[in-house]
Design an enzyme around this catalytic site. Sequence first.
Site, PDB file in Angstrom:
ATOM      1  N   SER A 188     -38.342  13.860  19.123  1.00  0.00           N
ATOM      2  CA  SER A 188     -38.433  14.473  17.840  1.00  0.00           C
ATOM      3  C   SER A 188     -39.852  14.648  17.358  1.00  0.00           C
ATOM      4  O   SER A 188     -40.726  13.695  17.096  1.00  0.00           O
ATOM      5  CB  SER A 188     -37.878  13.689  16.632  1.00  0.00           C
ATOM      6  OG  SER A 188     -37.970  14.158  15.351  1.00  0.00           O
ATOM      7  N   HIS A 203     -36.979  18.291  19.590  1.00  0.00           N
ATOM      8  CA  HIS A 203     -36.349  18.458  18.407  1.00  0.00           C
ATOM      9  C   HIS A 203     -37.073  18.489  17.255  1.00  0.00           C
ATOM     10  O   HIS A 203     -38.206  17.967  17.147  1.00  0.00           O
ATOM     11  CB  HIS A 203     -35.582  17.001  18.326  1.00  0.00           C
ATOM     12  CG  HIS A 203     -34.648  16.872  17.294  1.00  0.00           C
ATOM     13  ND1 HIS A 203     -33.171  17.440  17.341  1.00  0.00           N
ATOM     14  CD2 HIS A 203     -34.631  16.644  16.067  1.00  0.00           C
ATOM     15  CE1 HIS A 203     -32.579  17.226  16.186  1.00  0.00           C
ATOM     16  NE2 HIS A 203     -33.392  16.642  15.462  1.00  0.00           N
ATOM     17  N   ASP A 254     -37.115  19.006  13.053  1.00  0.00           N
ATOM     18  CA  ASP A 254     -36.386  18.811  12.075  1.00  0.00           C
ATOM     19  C   ASP A 254     -37.113  19.486  10.876  1.00  0.00           C
ATOM     20  O   ASP A 254     -38.427  19.289  10.424  1.00  0.00           O
ATOM     21  CB  ASP A 254     -36.579  17.404  11.477  1.00  0.00           C
ATOM     22  CG  ASP A 254     -35.674  16.418  12.314  1.00  0.00           C
ATOM     23  OD1 ASP A 254     -34.331  16.650  12.489  1.00  0.00           O
ATOM     24  OD2 ASP A 254     -36.286  15.227  12.951  1.00  0.00           O
ATOM     25  N   MET A 289     -36.968  20.321   6.863  1.00  0.00           N
ATOM     26  CA  MET A 289     -36.653  19.757   5.534  1.00  0.00           C
ATOM     27  C   MET A 289     -37.101  20.355   4.546  1.00  0.00           C
ATOM     28  O   MET A 289     -38.215  21.016   4.364  1.00  0.00           O
ATOM     29  CB  MET A 289     -36.950  18.145   5.471  1.00  0.00           C
ATOM     30  CG  MET A 289     -36.818  17.426   6.726  1.00  0.00           C
ATOM     31  SD  MET A 289     -37.525  15.863   6.416  1.00  0.00           S
ATOM     32  CE  MET A 289     -36.835  14.911   7.713  1.00  0.00           C
ATOM     33  N   HIS A 294     -33.305  21.568  13.887  1.00  0.00           N
ATOM     34  CA  HIS A 294     -32.250  20.752  12.910  1.00  0.00           C
ATOM     35  C   HIS A 294     -32.558  21.063  11.739  1.00  0.00           C
ATOM     36  O   HIS A 294     -33.581  20.573  10.923  1.00  0.00           O
ATOM     37  CB  HIS A 294     -32.250  19.356  13.327  1.00  0.00           C
ATOM     38  CG  HIS A 294     -31.384  18.257  12.535  1.00  0.00           C
ATOM     39  ND1 HIS A 294     -31.605  17.024  12.620  1.00  0.00           N
ATOM     40  CD2 HIS A 294     -30.589  18.775  11.642  1.00  0.00           C
ATOM     41  CE1 HIS A 294     -30.509  16.441  11.680  1.00  0.00           C
ATOM     42  NE2 HIS A 294     -29.859  17.480  11.028  1.00  0.00           N
ATOM     43  N   MET A 296     -32.266  20.538   7.766  1.00  0.00           N
ATOM     44  CA  MET A 296     -31.828  19.749   6.738  1.00  0.00           C
ATOM     45  C   MET A 296     -32.239  20.329   5.427  1.00  0.00           C
ATOM     46  O   MET A 296     -32.992  19.948   4.654  1.00  0.00           O
ATOM     47  CB  MET A 296     -32.457  18.196   6.803  1.00  0.00           C
ATOM     48  CG  MET A 296     -32.333  17.615   8.097  1.00  0.00           C
ATOM     49  SD  MET A 296     -33.206  15.814   8.278  1.00  0.00           S
ATOM     50  CE  MET A 296     -33.205  15.421   9.840  1.00  0.00           C
ATOM     51  N   MET A 355     -25.441  11.912  12.632  1.00  0.00           N
ATOM     52  CA  MET A 355     -26.809  11.219  12.096  1.00  0.00           C
ATOM     53  C   MET A 355     -26.409   9.713  12.086  1.00  0.00           C
ATOM     54  O   MET A 355     -25.621   9.134  11.668  1.00  0.00           O
ATOM     55  CB  MET A 355     -26.898  11.501  10.789  1.00  0.00           C
ATOM     56  CG  MET A 355     -27.390  13.327  10.710  1.00  0.00           C
ATOM     57  SD  MET A 355     -28.879  13.415  11.378  1.00  0.00           S
ATOM     58  CE  MET A 355     -30.029  12.278  10.758  1.00  0.00           C
ATOM     59  N   GLY A 374     -33.759  12.400   6.239  1.00  0.00           N
ATOM     60  CA  GLY A 374     -34.833  12.894   5.744  1.00  0.00           C
ATOM     61  C   GLY A 374     -36.078  11.887   5.743  1.00  0.00           C
ATOM     62  O   GLY A 374     -37.133  12.059   5.326  1.00  0.00           O
ATOM     63  N   PHE A 375     -36.092  10.687   6.550  1.00  0.00           N
ATOM     64  CA  PHE A 375     -37.011   9.930   6.725  1.00  0.00           C
ATOM     65  C   PHE A 375     -36.956   9.353   8.150  1.00  0.00           C
ATOM     66  O   PHE A 375     -36.077   9.225   8.757  1.00  0.00           O
ATOM     67  CB  PHE A 375     -36.898   8.644   5.865  1.00  0.00           C
ATOM     68  CG  PHE A 375     -37.092   8.760   4.433  1.00  0.00           C
ATOM     69  CD1 PHE A 375     -38.256   8.804   3.787  1.00  0.00           C
ATOM     70  CD2 PHE A 375     -35.823   9.084   3.570  1.00  0.00           C
ATOM     71  CE1 PHE A 375     -38.135   9.232   2.287  1.00  0.00           C
ATOM     72  CE2 PHE A 375     -35.820   9.394   2.428  1.00  0.00           C
ATOM     73  CZ  PHE A 375     -37.129   9.452   1.585  1.00  0.00           C
ATOM     74  N   ASP A 393     -28.985  11.226  16.737  1.00  0.00           N
ATOM     75  CA  ASP A 393     -30.509  11.310  15.936  1.00  0.00           C
ATOM     76  C   ASP A 393     -30.581  10.015  14.873  1.00  0.00           C
ATOM     77  O   ASP A 393     -30.094  10.080  13.888  1.00  0.00           O
ATOM     78  CB  ASP A 393     -30.195  12.829  14.833  1.00  0.00           C
ATOM     79  CG  ASP A 393     -31.711  13.078  14.526  1.00  0.00           C
ATOM     80  OD1 ASP A 393     -32.639  12.203  14.493  1.00  0.00           O
ATOM     81  OD2 ASP A 393     -31.752  14.240  13.942  1.00  0.00           O
ATOM     82  N   GLY A 394     -31.364   9.211  15.166  1.00  0.00           N
ATOM     83  CA  GLY A 394     -31.741   8.146  14.124  1.00  0.00           C
ATOM     84  C   GLY A 394     -31.914   6.908  14.831  1.00  0.00           C
ATOM     85  O   GLY A 394     -30.661   6.359  15.148  1.00  0.00           O
ATOM     86  N   GLY A 406     -37.948   9.761  18.325  1.00  0.00           N
ATOM     87  CA  GLY A 406     -39.151  10.074  17.499  1.00  0.00           C
ATOM     88  C   GLY A 406     -40.037   9.050  17.861  1.00  0.00           C
ATOM     89  O   GLY A 406     -40.725   8.981  18.739  1.00  0.00           O
TER      90      GLY A 406
END
Length: 216
Positions: A7, A32, A34, A36, A65, A67, A136, A141-142, A174-175, A196
Site C-alpha cells: 500500500s 494498492h 488508497d 480518500m 481502492h 474510499m 477491511m 481512513g488511517f 486490507d489493514g 503498508g
Amino acid sequence: MPIIAPSLLAADFLEIGKACEMINQSEAAWLHLDVMDGRFVPNISFGTPVIAAIRKATDKILDVHLMIEEPEKYTPLFNEIGANILTVHAEACTHLHRNIQHIKSLGMKAGVALNPHTPLSSIEEVLQDIDVVCIMTVNPGFGAQKFIPSMLAKIERLKHIILTKGYTTQIEIDGGVTLENAPEILKAGADILVAGNTVFGAKDPIKTIELLSKMS
C-alpha cells in the site's frame, strides 16, 4: 501463494518514484492505492494526477481502492489513467450492482470493500459479479492500525460462501497485515494481502514482500 499488494499510503510521499522502483524489483504483483476524499473517511490522501504518474512508473497491477462518496462519478477517469482493479465501498454505493457493471464494462476488474461492521449479506446478491472482495480489517481512513481479530471469522464465512457457490471471487485483506498474523489470515481464506507499514516500515522491504509472498 498469496498476491501481495503493498500500500503506497505507507510510503514516503517525497520518494514515490523510489517506492515504485522498489516494488518493481520485488515479488509483489499488485500496487494498492488508497484514494480518500475526507468525506467517506476522515483523511484526504491522493488523487488522479498522482495515480497517473504512478502508472507511468510501473507495470504492476494498480489496485485502486476508492474510499470516497459517489465513486460512480469518477469510474471512467480512473479507467483512463490506468487502474486495473477499481474497488468501491458497499457503504458508499446506493446502486452497487450498477457500479460493479459499469466498472467491468470499461475493462477493469470490480472490487467491493466492506467496513468491519458491514455484514457479508450486504453483497450476497451480487457476489457472483464481484472480482475482489476487500475485507477491511481496520476502520478505514488511517494507516498503522492493528488488525481486528474478529475479522478472521468474517474471512472464513466469505471463503465458505465463495467455495460453496463455485464463484471465482478473490478475497483481499486490507489493514494491519503483518509477518506475524499473515499465516492465520491466509489460513482463514485470504488470497490477497495489502501491506503498508509492514513493507514500507521494514529495513528490507523487498525481503519482507518475499516472505509474505511465500506464506501459505
